[in-house]
Write a protein that holds these residues in place. Structure first.
Motif, mmCIF file in Angstrom:
data_model
loop_
_atom_site.group_PDB
_atom_site.id
_atom_site.type_symbol
_atom_site.label_atom_id
_atom_site.label_comp_id
_atom_site.label_asym_id
_atom_site.label_seq_id
_atom_site.Cartn_x
_atom_site.Cartn_y
_atom_site.Cartn_z
ATOM 1 N N THR A 1 -15.737 2.640 2.736
ATOM 2 C CA THR A 1 -15.145 1.363 3.149
ATOM 3 C C THR A 1 -14.256 0.813 2.047
ATOM 4 O OG1 THR A 1 -17.098 0.899 4.503
ATOM 5 C CG2 THR A 1 -15.669 -0.949 3.991
ATOM 6 N N HIS A 2 -14.732 0.863 0.803
ATOM 7 C CA HIS A 2 -13.913 0.400 -0.322
ATOM 8 C C HIS A 2 -12.641 1.247 -0.459
ATOM 9 C CE1 HIS A 2 -17.072 -2.097 -2.707
ATOM 10 N NE2 HIS A 2 -17.433 -2.005 -1.433
ATOM 11 N N ILE A 3 -12.787 2.549 -0.263
ATOM 12 C CA ILE A 3 -11.634 3.453 -0.375
ATOM 13 C C ILE A 3 -10.590 3.117 0.691
ATOM 14 C CG2 ILE A 3 -10.914 5.847 0.017
ATOM 15 C CD1 ILE A 3 -12.210 5.892 -2.582
ATOM 16 N N VAL A 4 -11.017 2.968 1.942
ATOM 17 C CA VAL A 4 -10.078 2.679 3.033
ATOM 18 C C VAL A 4 -9.423 1.314 2.816
ATOM 19 C CG1 VAL A 4 -9.885 2.260 5.511
ATOM 20 C CG2 VAL A 4 -11.260 4.166 4.682
ATOM 21 N N HIS A 5 -10.198 0.334 2.338
ATOM 22 C CA HIS A 5 -9.636 -0.993 2.073
ATOM 23 C C HIS A 5 -8.529 -0.900 1.017
ATOM 24 C CE1 HIS A 5 -10.334 -5.424 0.682
ATOM 25 N NE2 HIS A 5 -9.348 -5.329 1.547
ATOM 26 N N ALA A 6 -8.782 -0.163 -0.044
ATOM 27 C CA ALA A 6 -7.762 -0.002 -1.088
ATOM 28 C C ALA A 6 -6.525 0.718 -0.539
ATOM 29 C CB ALA A 6 -8.344 0.772 -2.273
ATOM 30 N N ALA A 7 -6.735 1.728 0.297
ATOM 31 C CA ALA A 7 -5.601 2.454 0.890
ATOM 32 C C ALA A 7 -4.799 1.559 1.816
ATOM 33 C CB ALA A 7 -6.120 3.674 1.647
ATOM 34 N N LEU A 8 -5.474 0.740 2.607
ATOM 35 C CA LEU A 8 -4.783 -0.205 3.486
ATOM 36 C C LEU A 8 -3.880 -1.135 2.683
ATOM 37 C CD1 LEU A 8 -7.586 -1.312 6.002
ATOM 38 C CD2 LEU A 8 -5.287 -0.577 6.657
ATOM 39 N N ARG A 9 -4.413 -1.698 1.609
ATOM 40 C CA ARG A 9 -3.633 -2.635 0.800
ATOM 41 C C ARG A 9 -2.489 -1.926 0.083
ATOM 42 N NH1 ARG A 9 -5.844 -7.515 -0.309
ATOM 43 N NH2 ARG A 9 -5.184 -7.533 -2.489
ATOM 44 N N GLN A 10 -2.701 -0.663 -0.278
ATOM 45 C CA GLN A 10 -1.629 0.093 -0.925
ATOM 46 C C GLN A 10 -0.469 0.312 0.036
ATOM 47 O OE1 GLN A 10 -2.893 3.483 -3.262
ATOM 48 N NE2 GLN A 10 -1.039 4.633 -2.749
ATOM 49 N N VAL A 11 -0.786 0.569 1.304
ATOM 50 C CA VAL A 11 0.260 0.851 2.289
ATOM 51 C C VAL A 11 0.855 -0.425 2.875
ATOM 52 C CG1 VAL A 11 0.712 1.917 4.537
ATOM 53 C CG2 VAL A 11 -0.752 3.080 2.864
ATOM 54 N N LEU A 12 0.000 -1.404 3.223
ATOM 55 C CA LEU A 12 0.458 -2.589 3.946
ATOM 56 C C LEU A 12 0.751 -3.784 3.041
ATOM 57 C CD1 LEU A 12 -2.012 -2.500 6.987
ATOM 58 C CD2 LEU A 12 0.287 -1.523 6.832
ATOM 59 N N GLY A 13 0.168 -3.800 1.851
ATOM 60 C CA GLY A 13 0.381 -4.933 0.958
ATOM 61 C C GLY A 13 -0.868 -5.801 0.849
ATOM 62 N N PRO A 14 -0.860 -6.788 -0.067
ATOM 63 C CA PRO A 14 -2.066 -7.565 -0.386
ATOM 64 C C PRO A 14 -2.557 -8.465 0.733
ATOM 65 C CG PRO A 14 -0.142 -8.436 -1.554
ATOM 66 C CD PRO A 14 0.286 -7.146 -0.942
ATOM 67 N N THR A 15 -1.711 -8.785 1.722
ATOM 68 C CA THR A 15 -2.198 -9.652 2.812
ATOM 69 C C THR A 15 -3.107 -8.902 3.784
ATOM 70 O OG1 THR A 15 -0.221 -9.223 4.145
ATOM 71 C CG2 THR A 15 -0.182 -11.153 2.696
ATOM 72 N N ALA A 16 -3.166 -7.574 3.682
ATOM 73 C CA ALA A 16 -4.098 -6.794 4.524
ATOM 74 C C ALA A 16 -5.478 -6.871 3.899
ATOM 75 C CB ALA A 16 -3.626 -5.349 4.643
ATOM 76 N N HIS A 17 -6.048 -8.072 3.949
ATOM 77 C CA HIS A 17 -7.293 -8.383 3.259
ATOM 78 C C HIS A 17 -8.472 -8.183 4.200
ATOM 79 C CE1 HIS A 17 -10.100 -10.344 0.620
ATOM 80 N NE2 HIS A 17 -9.158 -10.705 -0.224
ATOM 81 N N GLN A 18 -9.510 -7.512 3.700
ATOM 82 C CA GLN A 18 -10.697 -7.280 4.515
ATOM 83 C C GLN A 18 -11.320 -8.595 4.950
ATOM 84 O OE1 GLN A 18 -13.537 -4.466 2.934
ATOM 85 N NE2 GLN A 18 -15.247 -5.529 3.891
ATOM 86 N N SER A 19 -11.624 -8.714 6.259
ATOM 87 C CA SER A 19 -12.243 -9.926 6.787
ATOM 88 C C SER A 19 -13.618 -9.658 7.377
ATOM 89 C CB SER A 19 -11.341 -10.558 7.855
ATOM 90 O OG SER A 19 -11.063 -9.641 8.896
ATOM 91 N N GLY A 20 -14.073 -8.432 7.308
ATOM 92 C CA GLY A 20 -15.395 -8.089 7.827
ATOM 93 C C GLY A 20 -15.568 -6.590 7.793
ATOM 94 N N SER A 21 -16.818 -6.149 7.767
ATOM 95 C CA SER A 21 -17.057 -4.708 7.758
ATOM 96 C C SER A 21 -18.465 -4.411 8.245
ATOM 97 C CB SER A 21 -16.879 -4.127 6.347
ATOM 98 O OG SER A 21 -17.907 -4.600 5.483
ATOM 99 N N PHE A 22 -18.660 -3.181 8.626
ATOM 100 C CA PHE A 22 -19.996 -2.680 8.956
ATOM 101 C C PHE A 22 -20.009 -1.200 8.625
ATOM 102 C CE2 PHE A 22 -22.855 -0.476 11.928
ATOM 103 C CZ PHE A 22 -24.056 -1.065 11.543
ATOM 104 N N ASN A 23 -21.048 -0.763 7.945
ATOM 105 C CA ASN A 23 -21.142 0.661 7.665
ATOM 106 C C ASN A 23 -22.600 1.109 7.728
ATOM 107 O OD1 ASN A 23 -22.078 0.277 4.694
ATOM 108 N ND2 ASN A 23 -20.143 -0.831 4.789
ATOM 109 N N LYS A 24 -22.754 2.318 8.190
ATOM 110 C CA LYS A 24 -24.049 2.973 8.253
ATOM 111 C C LYS A 24 -23.799 4.446 7.993
ATOM 112 C CE LYS A 24 -23.780 3.717 13.244
ATOM 113 N NZ LYS A 24 -24.449 3.522 14.556
ATOM 114 N N ALA A 25 -24.849 5.236 7.946
ATOM 115 C CA ALA A 25 -24.686 6.656 7.655
ATOM 116 C C ALA A 25 -23.689 7.296 8.615
ATOM 117 C CB ALA A 25 -26.034 7.357 7.759
ATOM 118 N N GLY A 26 -22.590 7.825 8.054
ATOM 119 C CA GLY A 26 -21.622 8.570 8.845
ATOM 120 C C GLY A 26 -20.536 7.751 9.500
ATOM 121 N N TYR A 27 -20.568 6.413 9.363
ATOM 122 C CA TYR A 27 -19.611 5.572 10.105
ATOM 123 C C TYR A 27 -19.257 4.331 9.294
ATOM 124 C CZ TYR A 27 -18.036 2.156 13.603
ATOM 125 O OH TYR A 27 -17.327 1.187 14.295
#
Length: 885
Positions: free
Chosen positions: A574-600
């Motif tokens: 989740t942290h990796i994808v968030h960093a990649a999103l901000r790298q591609v889209l810019g700093p306003t692509a800020h995480q507003s919620g998340s959910f993670n479990k094994a495999g997802y």
């Protein structure tokens, strides 16, 4: 005196008198029974009720609050605000009535030059609970108030409790007399706007039970430790000290009101209705700004729905002022500038806040355009039928489907010279609320009364060892079954188990709870859930699979190692994808919620457009490159200020304590505050496979991804599918897209030819059907069943073609068909038939009734349907009877 000065004087005064200054909690309440923080005491409830040991004997805060139960009163009275700030001072078994009264009177009446608020004692009144003689004597002793300015009131206004068994006590309220220009004499008991309540002191001294209502309960005994909970309305004191008539004109709110006046060309103070609208705009914009700064996004449920309602009421109010275009860019900027001195986060996070606001405004303005088109059609139809009242179900459709406030429908209908069937609308709204309440009740999770945890929490915080250990030896501190503490749980029972230490991760920060077992001498427990019911306490919901477990026994927590591995992969992913999103889209692509479990993993972020396939692939590639590069993952604990100075990202809307855990992946490449479990290096994540990207609101998107083994399994399944298709279509995998394209083109060509044949076949049936017309009443009637058809559109085309074939005659064409196993009926009428009184709508409805369904439509063309194909002959007979009358 500016609002920020009033705020600071409060904090300085109580800090100098031994109170710990506590920062405002989020507007998003931790209390599961509340959507928002509705009062200044809400964050302190665990301490006031004894559920959690207080970390300090006395405290003070200026708490952000939201209340929407009086939203219809906003703008109409001087004191009703959706967002407000509550200054509070609290004592947890320290000082009591005399201390609270003395502190309040000192701060209020100390001259401004000496750090107080400078109120004249002669302008202040107090109310007390009618039987609280002690408080009356203290007001006389401390403040020297005469009897006539101390009024006794009943429980409905001057007694506090939570509505549940627990602590309670009498209140004493302080009022400011605005003078005879604002109303009648007689003090606060008159309930007149002349007397403004500015401070409420709650003396929490009793334990109550048998609570039937606000005024009907039983006092059990006095509390061993008496608490003080007070609250002073910051906005109310501000409008008094600033010499304005209401809270909408204070320095933190007035700039938005003035901007609304400029944009609309209306002068504030010139017209009462316009003034109310401008106050609503000023209040709602500020409230929405503060909600979004605490991480709330517009949506159709819960907190997001309240925010959406505030934003849409603002748009409606601007519309009533004559402004139909976008205004949020100007209005929200004005509110940001007014609020940023007290709340710097609104400026820091403004890019995200503005994106949410502008996206919601754009969406609702489009919705207004679509709804207006529907309303215009309904108005025309109503007038054509000679009615003067718009149907209630139309108003409900506009509200429910298009988000039209009923007031907007009433206004637009009135402009067209129509009223609205408000009674029918209200009935439909009531029915919808009833369904919603029943649904919410059925889904509500059964939770133990939180007071059941107080004795366990008093023993200290649960120690979590799971960052470094997968098994931990511990002691059973408590067992809860059906909401009640018990000494033992036996095989087959489901129970909550409280341990002194645990290696099992409790659900938080978007990470699902661990799976695993708890074992001991002669018992084994399957872990079903792990939660934090109160701050600092971890509770394990378990199924006793063998033996029995008792309080005081030794137990060992065992984390399912495979599940934990998958969970850490997903959380780090989740942290990796968030960093990649901000790298591609810019700093306003800020995480507003998340959910993670094994495999997802699922990650919500601020953005107002769908990701293109190319962008999605780029984000996935950056994520997997970070995994391949085997970036180190480091966790550290530090103060919140230290973390912020390092550039650690605090996720939008999350709450953090004074000491936080910082997770770095590749150093500053990804640096976030996070309490979850993580891998040691990025290569352990294995693989990211983004499988979904969708909208979850006007300015919010969602990325879903499989992680690790599950990601590989999806790729393997897709490879197998490609191989199977390639074999079936006798082509190589790299040519599969072209081959499928050829097949699709061939299929479309065949479908087009079939459609042409079917249209010709239908056209060939028109002369025979027209020839079957018989005189019925004043019209020629064609009432026939045409067998099976592929769609209702085919039946409609056939009916209108037969009507054309009959020319200018007064004709009614009523056809029925079996469409996919369901009966469909179409009625078409000529102008001459309508002049003779034959309208298609009632005729289609009569047919539909015979078919066991419903129908209707316009006078010239209408449709009906049902469930019983065998009833088609009866439906055709129904038309004949209607016309033969």
């Amino acid at each position: 005196m500016q609002t920020a000065d009033i705020r600071q004087r409060w904090l300085d005064f109580f800090a100098a008198r031994g109170h710990t200054v506590v920062p405002s909690a989020s507007l998003v309440s931790d209390d599961p029974t509340l959507l928002f923080t509705v009062a200044g005491m809400v964050p302190f409830v665990p301490y006031l009720t004894g559920l959690v040991p207080p970390p300090y004997p006395r405290a003070t805060s200026v708490q952000k609050c939201i209340r929407t139960n009086d939203i219809e009163e906003v703008g109409k009275t001087p004191r009703h605000g959706t967002f407000f700030q509550m200054n509070g001072n609290f004592s947890f078994g320290d000082y009591f009535k005399e201390g609270a009264i003395s502190l309040a009177w000192e701060l209020l009446t100390t001259p401004e030059a000496e750090g107080g608020y400078g109120f004249e004692p002669k302008d202040l009144w107090v109310t007390v609970y009618k039987d609280d003689d002690e408080a009356i004597e203290l007001w006389k002793k401390v403040a020297g108030l005469p009897d006539e300015r101390i009024q006794r009131l009943d429980k409905d206004t001057n007694y506090w409790h939570t509505g549940q068994p627990g602590p309670a006590g009498p209140c004493s309220e302080i009022f400011f007399d605005r003078g005879p220009a604002y109303g009648i004499d007689g003090g606060p008991a008159t309930d007149d706007d002349r007397y403004v309540e500015i401070w409420n002191l709650v003396f929490m001294q009793y334990l109550i039970d048998d609570v039937k209502s606000k005024t009907d309960f039983r006092i059990v005994k006095e509390l061993p430790k008496k608490n003080i909970d007070t609250g002073m309305g910051l906005e109310r004191v501000a409008f008094i000290k600033q010499g304005v008539d209401n809270l909408y004109e204070i320095d933190q709110v007035r700039p938005v009101l003035d901007r609304a006046a400029e944009l609309s060309g209306h002068r504030y103070g010139a017209d009462h209705e316009d003034d109310v609208r401008m106050r609503v705009i000023a209040d709602h914009v500020r409230s929405a700004l503060m909600l979004m700064s605490d991480g709330v996004s517009p949506s159709n449920e819960g907190r997001g729905y309240i925010l959406r309602r505030l934003l849409r009421r603002t748009i409606r109010a601007m519309r009533l002022l004559g402004v139909e275009g976008p205004t949020f860019r100007e209005l929200f900027a004005a509110s940001r500038d007014a609020m940023k001195a007290a709340y710097p986060e609104v400026a820091r996070d403004y890019a995200h806040i503005e994106q949410l606001a502008l996206g919601e405004e754009e969406t609702f303005l489009r919705t207004l355009a679509a709804g207006t088109s529907i309303l215009d059609g309904a108005v025309a139809s109503t007038k054509q039928s000679g009615r003067e009242e718009l149907a209630g179900d139309t108003a409900f459709l506009l509200h429910d489907t298009y988000g039209f406030p009923i007031e907007l429908t009433l206004e637009m209908a009135e402009e067209a010279g129509l009223s609205v069937d408000r009674g029918a609308f209200d009935e439909l709204m009531t029915a919808q609320r009833t369904r919603a309440k029943a649904d919410a009740k059925s889904k509500k999770k059964v939770l133990a009364d939180l007071s059941v945890y107080s004795d366990f929490r008093a023993k200290g915080e649960t120690i979590f060892t799971g960052y470094t250990e997968l098994s931990t030896e511990s002691t059973v501190l408590g067992i809860i079954v059906d909401g009640h503490p018990v000494p033992v749980a036996t095989a087959g029972q489901t129970a909550e188990v409280i341990l002194a230490e645990t290696s099992l991760y409790a659900e938080s920060g978007g990470q699902a709870p661990d799976q695993g077992r708890i074992v001991g001498d002669g018992f084994e427990l399957q872990v079903l859930d792990v939660q934090k019911p109160v701050k600092g306490l971890i509770s394990h919901t378990v199924k006793v699979t063998s033996g029995e477990v008792a309080v005081g026994e030794h137990a060992t927590t065992l984390v399912d190692e495979d599940y934990r591995r998958g969970a850490t992969q997903a959380h780090s992913g989740t942290h990796i994808v968030h960093a990649a999103l901000r790298q591609v889209l810019g700093p306003t692509a800020h995480q507003s919620g998340s959910f993670n479990k094994a495999g997802y993993l699922r990650l919500d972020y601020g953005w107002n457009a769908a990701l293109s396939p190319e962008t999605r692939s780029e984000i996935e590639e950056i994520s997997n490159n970070a995994i391949r590069d085997n970036l180190p993952v480091q966790t550290r604990e530090m103060t919140l200020d230290e973390a912020k100075s390092l550039g650690a990202m605090a996720l939008f809307g999350e709450k953090y304590g004074d000491v936080v855990r910082v997770v770095d992946i590749g150093g500053p490449w990804s640096r976030e505050l996070c309490a979850g479990t993580h891998v040691v290096s990025s290569s352990e994540i294995g693989m990211i496979n983004i499988v979904g990207e969708s909208s979850v609101g006007a300015s919010n998107r969602r990325v879903e991804s499989l992680v690790g083994r599950e990601a590989f399994q999806r790729f393997a399944a897709e490879r197998a599918l490609v191989n199977e298709l390639s074999t079936s279509l006798k082509t190589r995998p790299e040519l599969l897209v072209d081959r499928v394209g050829e097949l699709v083109a061939s299929l479309k060509s065949a479908e087009k030819k079939i459609a042409q044949f079917e249209a010709r076949a239908l056209s060939d049936r028109v002369p025979a059907l027209a020839a079957n017309a018989v005189r019925t009443g004043d019209v020629l009637l064609v009432a026939e069943t045409v067998g099976r058809l592929g769609s209702g559109d085919e039946l409609r085309s056939l009916a209108t073609a037969v009507r054309s074939k009959l020319g200018d005659a007064a004709s009614v064409v009523a056809l029925a068909a079996d469409v996919g196993g369901k009966p469909v009926a179409i009625v078409a009428t000529s102008p001459a038939a309508r002049d003779a009184g034959a309208n298609a709508g009632p005729l289609a409805k009569a047919m539909a009734t015979a078919l066991g369904g419903g129908g209707g439509g316009k006078p010239d063309l209408a449709q009906g349907g049902g469930n019983d194909v065998s009833a088609i002959p009866a439906a055709l007979d129904a038309v004949k009877r209607e016309l033969g009358r």
